[in-house]
Scaffold this motif. Structure first.
Motif, mmCIF file in Angstrom:
data_model
loop_
_atom_site.group_PDB
_atom_site.id
_atom_site.type_symbol
_atom_site.label_atom_id
_atom_site.label_comp_id
_atom_site.label_asym_id
_atom_site.label_seq_id
_atom_site.Cartn_x
_atom_site.Cartn_y
_atom_site.Cartn_z
ATOM 1 N N SER A 116 4.507 -37.862 -41.361
ATOM 2 C CA SER A 116 3.361 -37.364 -40.577
ATOM 3 C C SER A 116 2.927 -38.407 -39.545
ATOM 4 N N TYR A 117 3.058 -39.680 -39.868
ATOM 5 C CA TYR A 117 2.728 -40.730 -38.883
ATOM 6 C C TYR A 117 3.696 -40.691 -37.706
ATOM 7 N N ARG A 118 4.985 -40.500 -38.006
ATOM 8 C CA ARG A 118 5.994 -40.420 -36.940
ATOM 9 C C ARG A 118 5.717 -39.209 -36.058
ATOM 10 N N LEU A 119 5.391 -38.076 -36.684
ATOM 11 C CA LEU A 119 5.097 -36.866 -35.920
ATOM 12 C C LEU A 119 3.815 -37.026 -35.098
ATOM 13 N N ARG A 120 2.819 -37.716 -35.658
ATOM 14 C CA ARG A 120 1.580 -37.969 -34.918
ATOM 15 C C ARG A 120 1.868 -38.800 -33.673
ATOM 16 N N SER A 121 2.715 -39.808 -33.827
ATOM 17 C CA SER A 121 3.072 -40.647 -32.682
ATOM 18 C C SER A 121 3.731 -39.825 -31.579
ATOM 19 N N GLY A 122 4.657 -38.944 -31.952
ATOM 20 C CA GLY A 122 5.309 -38.083 -30.958
ATOM 21 C C GLY A 122 4.325 -37.139 -30.289
ATOM 22 N N ALA A 123 3.416 -36.584 -31.075
ATOM 23 C CA ALA A 123 2.411 -35.676 -30.508
ATOM 24 C C ALA A 123 1.460 -36.432 -29.587
ATOM 25 N N HIS A 124 1.108 -37.651 -29.966
ATOM 26 C CA HIS A 124 0.204 -38.443 -29.122
ATOM 27 C C HIS A 124 0.882 -38.819 -27.806
ATOM 28 N N GLN A 125 2.149 -39.181 -27.867
ATOM 29 C CA GLN A 125 2.891 -39.476 -26.634
ATOM 30 C C GLN A 125 2.946 -38.253 -25.729
ATOM 31 N N ALA A 126 3.172 -37.089 -26.321
ATOM 32 C CA ALA A 126 3.215 -35.846 -25.538
ATOM 33 C C ALA A 126 1.836 -35.540 -24.941
ATOM 34 N N LEU A 127 0.778 -35.833 -25.696
ATOM 35 C CA LEU A 127 -0.579 -35.632 -25.180
ATOM 36 C C LEU A 127 -0.833 -36.539 -23.975
ATOM 37 N N ILE A 128 -0.402 -37.771 -24.047
ATOM 38 C CA ILE A 128 -0.575 -38.696 -22.916
ATOM 39 C C ILE A 128 0.139 -38.155 -21.683
ATOM 40 N N ARG A 129 1.317 -37.622 -21.864
ATOM 41 C CA ARG A 129 2.056 -37.044 -20.737
ATOM 42 C C ARG A 129 1.289 -35.873 -20.130
ATOM 43 N N VAL A 130 0.687 -35.034 -20.981
ATOM 44 C CA VAL A 130 -0.139 -33.928 -20.489
ATOM 45 C C VAL A 130 -1.311 -34.481 -19.689
ATOM 46 N N GLN A 131 -1.943 -35.522 -20.197
ATOM 47 C CA GLN A 131 -3.087 -36.110 -19.510
ATOM 48 C C GLN A 131 -2.706 -36.659 -18.137
ATOM 49 N N LEU A 132 -1.462 -37.079 -17.980
ATOM 50 C CA LEU A 132 -1.008 -37.620 -16.696
ATOM 51 C C LEU A 132 -0.746 -36.542 -15.646
ATOM 52 N N VAL A 133 -0.362 -35.345 -16.069
ATOM 53 C CA VAL A 133 0.017 -34.325 -15.081
ATOM 54 C C VAL A 133 -0.965 -33.165 -14.959
ATOM 55 N N CYS A 134 -1.876 -33.031 -15.893
ATOM 56 C CA CYS A 134 -2.793 -31.888 -15.886
ATOM 57 C C CYS A 134 -4.052 -32.223 -15.099
ATOM 58 N N ASP A 135 -4.431 -31.339 -14.182
ATOM 59 C CA ASP A 135 -5.654 -31.566 -13.416
ATOM 60 C C ASP A 135 -6.736 -30.531 -13.742
ATOM 61 N N ASP A 136 -6.529 -29.771 -14.814
ATOM 62 C CA ASP A 136 -7.483 -28.761 -15.253
ATOM 63 C C ASP A 136 -8.294 -29.343 -16.416
ATOM 64 N N ALA A 137 -9.587 -29.570 -16.191
ATOM 65 C CA ALA A 137 -10.436 -30.219 -17.196
ATOM 66 C C ALA A 137 -10.499 -29.408 -18.489
ATOM 67 N N GLN A 138 -10.561 -28.090 -18.385
ATOM 68 C CA GLN A 138 -10.629 -27.258 -19.582
ATOM 69 C C GLN A 138 -9.332 -27.372 -20.388
ATOM 70 N N ALA A 139 -8.205 -27.310 -19.723
ATOM 71 C CA ALA A 139 -6.920 -27.424 -20.419
ATOM 72 C C ALA A 139 -6.788 -28.796 -21.077
ATOM 73 N N LEU A 140 -7.216 -29.842 -20.377
ATOM 74 C CA LEU A 140 -7.164 -31.189 -20.964
ATOM 75 C C LEU A 140 -8.025 -31.287 -22.213
ATOM 76 N N ALA A 141 -9.232 -30.752 -22.142
ATOM 77 C CA ALA A 141 -10.128 -30.794 -23.305
ATOM 78 C C ALA A 141 -9.514 -30.025 -24.475
ATOM 79 N N LEU A 142 -8.876 -28.903 -24.196
ATOM 80 C CA LEU A 142 -8.238 -28.131 -25.263
ATOM 81 C C LEU A 142 -7.033 -28.864 -25.845
ATOM 82 N N ALA A 143 -6.287 -29.574 -25.015
ATOM 83 C CA ALA A 143 -5.148 -30.348 -25.511
ATOM 84 C C ALA A 143 -5.631 -31.440 -26.467
ATOM 85 N N VAL A 144 -6.670 -32.152 -26.066
ATOM 86 C CA VAL A 144 -7.227 -33.208 -26.923
ATOM 87 C C VAL A 144 -7.774 -32.606 -28.210
ATOM 88 N N SER A 145 -8.464 -31.489 -28.089
ATOM 89 C CA SER A 145 -9.021 -30.822 -29.266
ATOM 90 C C SER A 145 -7.912 -30.372 -30.215
#
Length: 152
Positions: free
Chosen positions: A83-112
């Motif tokens: 689960s730690y390994r999977l969390r790391s992969g999901a967190h890396q993917a979240l960071i990538r979303v944060q870099l390319v997404c310019d929609d505040a609502q979508a970003l908040a939902l991704a973090v949530s």
């Protein structure tokens, strides 16, 4: 002589107009190309995030079950580490979303969606685990719904 001067001026004007129009066309083509690259990058980032979060949710469910069924065993420990390994992969993917997404609502939902999935293993009983798992799935679906219009 006047005819030659008029012809030269006409040729120069034609060249200038052609240059301006070609510049505008080139700028539009560059902007379209940039927008298409960004759209493709968003599709890739959003898809990777969704896939990583689905895997993380599965890992969190597995971690919870192993901890309840056989606490302190190698299987429970392996599940926790996975689960730690999977969390790391999901967190890396979240960071990538944060870099390319310019929609505040979508970003908040991704973090949530990440946060909800991250807390699944803390469920106190089967009903709580089931509700948390469903909430994680629903929040991810909401992110996808919010992000999708930006890549169409």
């Amino acid at each position: 002589m006047e005819t030659a001067v008029i012809a030269v001026i006409g040729t120069l004007l034609g060249s200038m107009v052609t240059h301006v129009l070609q510049g505008r066309t080139s700028d539009r083509a560059s902007e379209f190309s940039r927008a298409e690259r960004l759209r493709q990058e968003r599709i890739s980032a959003y898809s990777a995030f969704a896939g990583a979060l689905v895997d993380y949710r599965r890992g969190q469910n597995d971690r919870w079950y192993r901890a309840r069924e056989s606490p302190g065993t190698a299987a429970a420990e392996d599940s926790r580490i996975d689960s730690y390994r999977l969390r790391s992969g999901a967190h890396q993917a979240l960071i990538r979303v944060q870099l390319v997404c310019d929609d505040a609502q979508a970003l908040a939902l991704a973090v949530s969606a990440f946060d909800v999935t991250n807390c699944m293993h803390e469920a106190v009983d089967e009903e709580d685990r089931s509700q948390r798992s469903e909430l994680a799935r629903e929040t991810l679906s909401e992110f996808i719904g919010a992000a999708a219009p930006g890549v169409r």
